[in-house]
Design an enzyme around this catalytic site. Structure first.
Site, mmCIF file in Angstrom:
data_model
loop_
_atom_site.group_PDB
_atom_site.id
_atom_site.type_symbol
_atom_site.label_atom_id
_atom_site.label_comp_id
_atom_site.label_asym_id
_atom_site.label_seq_id
_atom_site.Cartn_x
_atom_site.Cartn_y
_atom_site.Cartn_z
ATOM 1 N N ASP A 113 0.818 -1.208 0.000
ATOM 2 C CA ASP A 113 0.000 0.000 0.000
ATOM 3 C C ASP A 113 0.852 1.258 0.000
ATOM 4 O O ASP A 113 1.462 1.609 0.997
ATOM 5 C CB ASP A 113 -0.939 -0.028 1.206
ATOM 6 N N THR A 114 0.844 1.936 -1.151
ATOM 7 C CA THR A 114 1.775 3.023 -1.432
ATOM 8 C C THR A 114 1.180 3.884 -2.538
ATOM 9 O O THR A 114 0.354 3.410 -3.304
ATOM 10 C CB THR A 114 3.123 2.426 -1.917
ATOM 11 N N VAL A 115 1.611 5.150 -2.634
ATOM 12 C CA VAL A 115 1.340 5.910 -3.862
ATOM 13 C C VAL A 115 2.668 6.327 -4.480
ATOM 14 O O VAL A 115 3.622 6.654 -3.785
ATOM 15 C CB VAL A 115 0.453 7.154 -3.640
#
Length: 492
Positions: free
Chosen positions: A313-315
């Site tokens: 979970d990352t941007v």
């Protein structure tokens, strides 16, 4: 309007920290590669350290074999805000007040929940439900918001306004830091206000490796970019461009290179301040040859065991401005909604990067005071003849190093443009299973199983890619944005 690539990256990252709370936030970490036109790229390490009281023997004395996810011990000092402030001060052209204005407006006036964000929110509802303060905000009415729901976050807006006025001190000192420390201390954490006040990110020289006439650039450890370079160096020994190469061959070779690189990654990557590493020796021909030698085209090797979190979970975002300055930028909470620990007055949701540490004597990545854990988030750059030709990234937790190698291979070996390369079906050999996206042909799957792979259909999309190819000959910028996410490629 106006500004440069650094300004745009920080502004966009701040907005994402409001509108994608499962993926990123000001309570997380950040890495950046900045390539000014005509100059060498710089790496910025915006990851945080464990508190000064985090002694390995304490964890072992508690009978722990890993840092407990969702606990205060999973929270290292968040490094994102420091990174934003430092990058803007050193390389930006606009003030934080202007750059954070859109994020503040979204938090104050509301933002709409997009489809992929809503899906992730529903899927990870349980991570919020166990934390009462977080659940009050992020589960309005006791449930995840639907697509199109409008949400506000006034506490986060207040903190962003403070940062816009005062810079990094608004987060690492004063009321916000005091609340974060008190919140963590109430849950058994060792954090002190001094741990926050003393935090500083740092610039470093990027690491790189050749791949078929190009140079692939990554941030040095404690990130896993080195694993991406090892995979590519292994793959360079095989012909992946010829018409005779099947899709099963490509997936098989990527899986075998991944096993070798990740086995090495888990042994050696750690905080270089406490555990120096000879990068040149790792990428040397002799080392790569020894990793490549056992690989057979007709038979899968035994997979190593993985015993730390599989979060994804990352941007990620990248920017190339009118002057051809390029930024490759990544910001993350690690797990969905990070640790789930939420400081309600400041509106800060804290990440869980501390779960990246090992709890064992003698391991390079063992938890210790003031230490950075092995990090999964990695921005990338592709260069040729001394010029940056593509900032790129493939978010997705443990998958990221594989994602970088797969994406670069599609660009160079297959001649794809960024969108084509991003759209290609993906696979990931991890923890004994070769996960395949459902768009991979059933006969390809059967062939991989004949070679000894244990396969499964990936339950979620593998990674999320963004890239901008700089075509100087035609004066074009070619953007690609992953169909697996809500993002898009924009230019003006």
């Amino acid at each position: 309007g106006g500004g440069n690539a650094v300004d745009a990256a920080v502004a966009a990252g701040a907005v994402q920290s409001v509108v994608e709370p499962a993926m990123t936030g000001i309570g997380g970490d950040c890495f950046c590669l900045y390539a000014p036109r005509g100059g060498p790229p710089l790496a910025y390490n915006g990851s945080g350290r464990s508190p000064a009281g985090a002694e390995l023997d304490w964890y072992l004395g508690q009978g722990l074999s890993a840092v407990p996810d969702g606990s205060a011990h999973s929270v290292t000092v968040p490094g994102a805000v420091d990174a934003w402030c430092r990058l803007c001060a050193d390389h930006g052209t606009k003030g934080l007040d202007e750059l954070l204005a859109a994020a503040i407006r979204a938090a104050e006036q509301g933002f709409l929940v997009t489809p992929r964000v809503a899906r992730d929110w529903r899927r990870h509802e349980a991570r919020l439900a166990v934390h009462l303060e977080a659940a009050r905000l992020y589960l309005p009415g006791g449930r995840p918001p639907d697509v199109g729901a409008r949400l506000t976050h006034p506490a986060l807006a207040r903190t962003l306004r403070r940062i816009a006025r005062q810079g990094r001190s608004a987060f690492y000192e004063g009321e916000v830091a005091s609340e974060l420390v008190a919140c963590l201390a109430s849950l058994g954490g060792f954090h002190k206000e001094g741990d926050f006040a003393s935090h500083r990110g740092n610039y470093s020289e990027p690491i790189s490796a050749p791949y078929r006439g190009h140079e692939v650039v990554e941030c040095p450890p404690n990130g896993q970019g080195l694993a991406a370079l090892v995979i590519l160096r292994i793959l360079e020994g095989f012909d992946l461009a010829g018409a005779q190469v099947s899709e099963a061959d490509r997936i098989h070779l990527l899986a075998e290179a991944t096993k070798a690189a990740y086995r090495l990654r888990n042994l050696i990557i750690a905080d270089p301040d406490q555990q120096p590493l000879d990068i040149g020796a790792v990428l040397a021909d002799e080392t790569i040859a020894s990793l490549r030698a056992p690989i057979r085209l007709d038979k899968a090797q035994e997979a190593p065991a993985f015993d730390w979190p599989t979060h994804r979970d990352t941007v990620y975002l990248c920017v190339v401005d009118k002057d051809r300055n390029a930024v490759s930028f990544i910001n993350s909470l690690f797990a969905a909604f990070g640790s789930g620990i939420y400081a309600q007055e400041s509106g800060v949701l804290l990440h869980n990067r501390g779960t990246g540490f090992r709890v064992e004597h003698g391991h390079r990545n063992a938890i210790a005071p003031g230490k950075r854990p092995l990090h999964t988030i990695i921005p990338g750059l592709l260069r040729r003849n001394g010029r940056t030709v593509m900032p790129f990234g493939v978010m997705g937790g443990q998958y990221q190093a594989v994602g970088h190698a797969h994406f670069v291979s599609q660009i160079i070996d297959r001649g794809d443009d960024p969108q084509q390369a991003s759209d290609r079906p993906r696979s990931f050999s991890f923890d004994g299973v070769l996960s395949l996206e459902p768009t991979i042909d059933a006969e390809v799957r059967r062939e991989l199983e004949r070679r000894g792979h244990r396969t499964a259909i990936a339950p979620d999309p593998l990674g999320g890619c963004q890239a901008i190819l700089v075509d100087e000959d035609r004066g074009l910028l070619l953007g690609g944005s992953d169909h697996r996410k809500d993002g898009m490629a924009l230019g003006y």
